[in-house]
Scaffold this active site. Structure first.
Site, PDB file in Angstrom:
ATOM      1  N   SER A   1      35.650  35.482  39.993  1.00 40.23           N
ATOM      2  CA  SER A   1      35.966  36.892  40.288  1.00 40.23           C
ATOM      3  C   SER A   1      34.769  37.812  40.104  1.00 40.23           C
ATOM      4  CB  SER A   1      37.085  37.372  39.367  1.00 40.23           C
ATOM      5  OG  SER A   1      38.182  36.511  39.440  1.00 40.23           O
TER       6      SER A   1
ATOM      7  N   GLU B   1      44.336  24.356  38.964  1.00 41.28           N
ATOM      8  CA  GLU B   1      44.568  25.415  37.984  1.00 41.28           C
ATOM      9  C   GLU B   1      46.043  25.830  37.979  1.00 41.28           C
ATOM     10  OE1 GLU B   1      42.165  28.885  38.723  1.00 41.28           O
ATOM     11  OE2 GLU B   1      42.908  29.943  36.965  1.00 41.28           O
TER      12      GLU B   1
HETATM   13  C1  LIG Z   1      42.775  37.861  31.198  1.00 41.65           C
HETATM   14  C2  LIG Z   1      42.139  37.452  32.494  1.00 41.65           C
HETATM   15  C3  LIG Z   1      41.316  36.352  32.518  1.00 41.65           C
HETATM   16  C4  LIG Z   1      40.658  35.989  33.692  1.00 41.65           C
HETATM   17  N1  LIG Z   1      39.772  34.945  33.669  1.00 41.65           N
HETATM   18  C5  LIG Z   1      39.016  34.693  34.757  1.00 41.65           C
HETATM   19  C6  LIG Z   1      37.973  33.719  34.697  1.00 41.65           C
HETATM   20  O1  LIG Z   1      37.741  33.075  33.667  1.00 41.65           O
HETATM   21  N2  LIG Z   1      37.206  33.554  35.793  1.00 41.65           N
HETATM   22  C7  LIG Z   1      37.422  34.235  36.961  1.00 41.65           C
HETATM   23  O2  LIG Z   1      36.703  34.003  37.908  1.00 41.65           O
HETATM   24  N3  LIG Z   1      38.408  35.157  37.049  1.00 41.65           N
HETATM   25  C8  LIG Z   1      39.197  35.401  35.971  1.00 41.65           C
HETATM   26  N4  LIG Z   1      40.190  36.357  36.034  1.00 41.65           N
HETATM   27  C9  LIG Z   1      40.304  37.160  37.247  1.00 41.65           C
HETATM   28  C10 LIG Z   1      41.597  36.941  38.005  1.00 41.65           C
HETATM   29  O3  LIG Z   1      41.558  35.759  38.743  1.00 41.65           O
HETATM   30  C11 LIG Z   1      41.782  38.187  38.895  1.00 41.65           C
HETATM   31  O4  LIG Z   1      42.030  39.282  38.026  1.00 41.65           O
HETATM   32  C12 LIG Z   1      42.920  38.031  39.879  1.00 41.65           C
HETATM   33  O5  LIG Z   1      42.601  37.110  40.872  1.00 41.65           O
HETATM   34  C13 LIG Z   1      43.289  39.397  40.535  1.00 41.65           C
HETATM   35  O6  LIG Z   1      42.162  39.993  41.081  1.00 41.65           O
HETATM   36  P1  LIG Z   1      41.765  41.506  40.721  1.00 41.65           P
HETATM   37  O7  LIG Z   1      41.804  41.664  39.248  1.00 41.65           O
HETATM   38  O8  LIG Z   1      40.507  41.821  41.442  1.00 41.65           O
HETATM   39  O9  LIG Z   1      42.944  42.388  41.283  1.00 41.65           O
HETATM   40  P2  LIG Z   1      43.147  42.836  42.844  1.00 41.65           P
HETATM   41  O10 LIG Z   1      42.884  41.683  43.758  1.00 41.65           O
HETATM   42  O11 LIG Z   1      42.367  44.082  43.072  1.00 41.65           O
HETATM   43  O12 LIG Z   1      44.685  43.153  42.844  1.00 41.65           O
HETATM   44  C14 LIG Z   1      45.240  44.350  42.316  1.00 41.65           C
HETATM   45  C15 LIG Z   1      46.746  44.311  42.532  1.00 41.65           C
HETATM   46  O13 LIG Z   1      47.050  44.258  43.941  1.00 41.65           O
HETATM   47  C16 LIG Z   1      47.841  43.108  44.249  1.00 41.65           C
HETATM   48  N5  LIG Z   1      47.418  42.545  45.540  1.00 41.65           N
HETATM   49  C17 LIG Z   1      46.140  42.310  45.941  1.00 41.65           C
HETATM   50  N6  LIG Z   1      46.132  41.769  47.181  1.00 41.65           N
HETATM   51  C18 LIG Z   1      47.424  41.653  47.565  1.00 41.65           C
HETATM   52  C19 LIG Z   1      48.069  41.145  48.734  1.00 41.65           C
HETATM   53  N7  LIG Z   1      47.361  40.644  49.767  1.00 41.65           N
HETATM   54  N8  LIG Z   1      49.415  41.167  48.781  1.00 41.65           N
HETATM   55  C20 LIG Z   1      50.156  41.655  47.731  1.00 41.65           C
HETATM   56  N9  LIG Z   1      49.603  42.159  46.598  1.00 41.65           N
HETATM   57  C21 LIG Z   1      48.263  42.145  46.507  1.00 41.65           C
HETATM   58  C22 LIG Z   1      47.577  42.134  43.110  1.00 41.65           C
HETATM   59  O14 LIG Z   1      48.642  41.226  42.923  1.00 41.65           O
HETATM   60  C23 LIG Z   1      47.418  43.077  41.930  1.00 41.65           C
HETATM   61  O15 LIG Z   1      48.682  43.423  41.425  1.00 41.65           O
HETATM   62  C24 LIG Z   1      40.885  36.729  34.890  1.00 41.65           C
HETATM   63  C25 LIG Z   1      41.756  37.809  34.859  1.00 41.65           C
HETATM   64  C26 LIG Z   1      42.388  38.182  33.687  1.00 41.65           C
HETATM   65  C27 LIG Z   1      43.298  39.387  33.698  1.00 41.65           C
END
Ligand SMILES: Cc1cc2nc3c(=O)[nH]c(=O)nc-3n(C[C@H](O)[C@H](O)[C@H](O)COP(=O)(O)OP(=O)(O)OC[C@H]3O[C@@H](n4cnc5c(N)ncnc54)[C@H](O)[C@@H]3O)c2cc1C
Length: 398
Positions: A129, A244
């Site tokens: 991410s 995963e």
């Molecule tokens: C505690 C924690 C640990 C993590 N650890 C890691 C790690 O070790 N390595 C790593 O690479 N990543 C990690 N992540 C990242 C995680 O994979 C992302 O947070 C996740 O994929 C969501 O992406 P974002 O945070 O950018 O949210 P966004 O993609 O910006 O999403 C924001 C909101 O919009 C919704 N949304 C987005 N697109 C759509 C769609 N097409 N349709 C419907 N709803 C949608 C999402 O569900 C969410 O509610 C971690 C996250 C957390 C919170």
């Protein structure tokens, strides 16, 4: 379909139970059961105990140092470990990059990295991410530019879990901006000690340091650390994500949490009788328990199909959604069970003291912290909304 274990499986379960009972360090198990903070050495200690027994990677093929166990044996091991309060093995090496390396990596990568993952010599973290590239992961911008025998990496990863402990990070990087955005992505293994790598903590709303930002500034990465082919990183990333998600249902741990919920709700509280005697509260516990039983049967169905040679498909998304909803429901009921002692954000809540003064019963302190921490489970590993999209497209055909 027969959900009963065979005589051989029952004998194996007894063997595992005895081993875990005799080897699980009591102080680590107490921390897990009571939701206290785990240190790096707690995880490593348990993984090394499993490694010495030969059980740390039951899902890996034998030729790479695993056991090649079928899904049912793996399930039994996970159940027994979780019930005894063992920490889960850290997924980044054993469940994520390990399978990618033995499936797509070079001979050198297999020889060098796989034994170090098994022995816990290397702690890995996941660099997928980025700010603005979470659900839409393929839009990632961290660049790797080829320069002779090296790639020069620049960019930023975020939410990198436990990167503060990591020796290595596996990263998705952009090696090309031509064509479809997925086609310009490559999979690189980067040494966290390389000059130009900076880890900055992100403190989450429970006050914990679990996630980080990782910055890359002109980081030199040897070309031999590219996994597979340049531009094929998206294929390897998808392979890894399917591993995963099956791992994420967490049924065994939720069964332990349910037992703990009943234990603490059975204790007397300041306002009177134990909450478990309240029929409305019992109804809520029963509802979660039924959901958990249904999820367990679904997991066993997926495992049975896997044992018959069928790779987990979009069913993994169902396991992720239901598993994480149950995990969150359990944290909510635990908060309810300790009532006014479920204090929100307290930096000292793991030790259960506030400005030197004791706050509530021993078990209450860490519960609010866990409640806040567990908001994460419906976000990471692909958010639950994204899992619903996968189900609607792949299963319902919408
Ligand atoms: C505690 C924690 C640990 C993590 N650890 C890691 C790690 O070790 N390595 C790593 O690479 N990543 C990690 N992540 C990242 C995680 O994979 C992302 O947070 C996740 O994929 C969501 O992406 P974002 O945070 O950018 O949210 P966004 O993609 O910006 O999403 C924001 C909101 O919009 C919704 N949304 C987005 N697109 C759509 C769609 N097409 N349709 C419907 N709803 C949608 C999402 O569900 C969410 O509610 C971690 C996250 C957390 C919170």
């Amino acid at each position: 379909m027969d959900f009963n274990y065979t005589a051989e499986q029952l004998a194996f379960r007894d063997e595992v139970r005895t081993f875990v009972r005799d080897h699980m360090p009591h102080e680590i198990a107490r921390k897990v059961i009571e939701h206290k903070e785990l240190l790096k050495e707690d995880w490593v200690t348990w993984q090394r105990i499993l490694f010495e027994k030969g059980w740390v990677a039951p899902h890996w093929p034998v030729e790479h140092g695993g056991l090649g166990w079928d899904a049912v044996r793996r399930h039994i091991l996970e159940e027994e470990c979780a019930a005894a309060g063992a920490p889960r093995t850290i997924a980044f090496g054993l469940h994520m990059v390990g399978p990618v390396i033995y499936t797509f990596g070079s001979a050198w990568q297999k020889q060098h990295y796989l034994p170090r993952i098994l022995s816990s010599e290397d702690w890995w973290c996941q660099g997928y991410s980025e700010p603005g590239s979470g659900s839409d992961l393929a839009s990632l911008k961290t660049r790797a530019v080829r320069d002779g025998d090296h790639y020069i990496v620049n960019g930023q990863k975020t939410w990198t879990t436990l990167a503060q402990h990591a020796d290595m990070i596996f990263c998705l990087v952009r090696t090309s901006s031509e064509g479809k955005k997925q086609e310009g992505i490559s999979f690189l293994l980067i040494d966290m000690k390389s000059p130009g790598v900076t880890v900055r903590p992100i403190i989450t709303l429970d006050g914990a340091h679990e996630v980080n930002e990782v910055w890359f500034e002109d980081v030199k990465v040897p070309v031999e650390n590219l996994v597979g082919e340049e531009g094929r990183g998206w294929t390897y990333a998808k392979f890894l994500l399917s591993h995963e998600r099956t791992n994420i249902a967490g049924v065994s741990a939720s069964k332990r949490e349910l037992a703990y919920l009943k234990e603490i709700a059975g204790k007397e509280i300041a306002s009177g009788r134990p909450l478990i005697e309240n029929p409305r509260f019992r109804d809520k516990v029963a509802r979660v328990e039924i959901e958990l039983m249904a999820l367990e049967i679904t997991v066993l169905r997926v495992l049975a199909a896997e044992s018959a040679g069928k790779a987990p498909g979009p069913e993994a998304s169902i396991l992720k959604i239901k598993g994480t909803e149950i995990q969150q429901a359990l944290t909510e009921l635990m908060m309810e069970a300790v009532g006014p002692y479920a204090l929100p954000y307290l930096p000292a809540q793991w030790s259960n003291h506030w400005l030197g003064e004791r706050v509530g019963p021993d078990h209450a302190g860490p519960l609010a912290s866990r409640y806040f921490n567990y908001r994460k489970v419906t976000i990471y590993g692909g958010s639950n909304e994204i899992q619903r999209n996968i189900i609607s497209q792949a299963i319902l055909g919408l």
